[in-house]
Write a protein that holds these residues in place. Structure first.
Motif, PDB file in Angstrom:
ATOM      1  N   GLN A 157      -7.318  24.900   0.937  1.00 36.87           N
ATOM      2  CA  GLN A 157      -7.594  26.266   1.373  1.00 36.87           C
ATOM      3  C   GLN A 157      -8.719  26.833   0.537  1.00 36.87           C
ATOM      4  N   VAL A 181     -11.007  30.402  -0.148  1.00 37.09           N
ATOM      5  CA  VAL A 181     -11.036  31.845   0.046  1.00 37.09           C
ATOM      6  C   VAL A 181     -12.270  32.406  -0.653  1.00 37.09           C
ATOM      7  N   GLU A 182     -13.186  32.977   0.151  1.00 40.25           N
ATOM      8  CA  GLU A 182     -14.412  33.559  -0.399  1.00 40.25           C
ATOM      9  C   GLU A 182     -14.200  35.025  -0.731  1.00 40.25           C
ATOM     10  N   SER A 183     -15.009  35.498  -1.661  1.00 42.34           N
ATOM     11  CA  SER A 183     -15.039  36.916  -1.993  1.00 42.34           C
ATOM     12  C   SER A 183     -16.397  37.237  -2.592  1.00 42.34           C
ATOM     13  N   CYS A 239     -15.657  31.358  -4.442  1.00 42.89           N
ATOM     14  CA  CYS A 239     -14.821  30.629  -3.491  1.00 42.89           C
ATOM     15  C   CYS A 239     -13.710  29.953  -4.293  1.00 42.89           C
ATOM     16  N   SER A 262      -7.592  25.909  -3.275  1.00 45.94           N
ATOM     17  CA  SER A 262      -6.217  25.541  -3.607  1.00 45.94           C
ATOM     18  C   SER A 262      -5.863  24.292  -2.820  1.00 45.94           C
ATOM     19  N   THR A 271     -12.925  27.020  -8.731  1.00 47.20           N
ATOM     20  CA  THR A 271     -13.756  28.041  -8.101  1.00 47.20           C
ATOM     21  C   THR A 271     -15.209  27.601  -8.108  1.00 47.20           C
ATOM     22  N   TYR A 309     -20.194  31.062   4.046  1.00 50.09           N
ATOM     23  CA  TYR A 309     -18.979  30.256   4.104  1.00 50.09           C
ATOM     24  C   TYR A 309     -18.975  29.204   2.999  1.00 50.09           C
ATOM     25  N   GLY A 341     -13.873  28.189   4.436  1.00 47.28           N
ATOM     26  CA  GLY A 341     -13.263  29.472   4.160  1.00 47.28           C
ATOM     27  C   GLY A 341     -13.443  30.393   5.351  1.00 47.28           C
ATOM     28  N   GLN A 342     -12.928  31.604   5.219  1.00 47.32           N
ATOM     29  CA  GLN A 342     -12.979  32.562   6.319  1.00 47.32           C
ATOM     30  C   GLN A 342     -14.329  33.266   6.403  1.00 47.32           C
ATOM     31  N   THR A 384     -17.588  35.463   4.122  1.00 48.91           N
ATOM     32  CA  THR A 384     -17.774  36.782   3.524  1.00 48.91           C
ATOM     33  C   THR A 384     -19.151  37.307   3.936  1.00 48.91           C
TER      34      THR A 384
END
Length: 119
Positions: free
Chosen positions: A3, A5-7, A22, A25, A77, A94, A110-111, A113
């Motif tokens: 998984q 996850v970007e931010s 990013c 996990s 990360t 992404y 990722g989803q 950002t």
């Protein structure tokens, strides 16, 4: 299973900076190359930067000298430091990696950002 996850995206003025993160996990992170892609409205997704497990990096010509990809394996990360941003950098960014398992390729994304650079 991986998984991502970007931010860190947002709105910034031309010439400004942003740092994307990013967090990964699941599967083993340190042995996998990691990429950042971006997709602008009406355009195809394009590769921006890549970092290998050994921290070797490659960049698209359009971002060389302005963007820096890095990774922290202890934190699982990957980062994208973006400096001297231009309006043409506006896109959804992404995080991506490839995991091979029993001879089968798995692409993980990722989803995304949103990064918006105003002129």
């Amino acid at each position: 299973q991986v998984q991502l996850v970007e931010s860190g995206g947002g709105l910034v003025q031309s010439g400004g900076s942003l740092r994307l993160s990013c967090a990964a996990s699941g599967s083993i992170f340190s042995t996998h190359p990691m990429d950042w892609y971006r997709q602008a409205p009406g355009k195809q997704r394009e590769l921006v930067a890549t970092i290998s497990s050994g921290h070797s990096t490659n960049y698209a010509d359009s971002v060389k000298g302005r963007f820096t990809i890095s990774r922290d394996n202890a934190k699982k990360t990957v980062y994208l430091q973006m400096n001297s941003l231009k309006p043409e950098d506006t896109a959804v960014y992404y995080c991506h990696t490839v995991v091979w398992f029993i001879g089968k390729r798995g692409d993980y994304w990722g989803q995304g950002t949103q990064v918006t650079v105003s002129s």
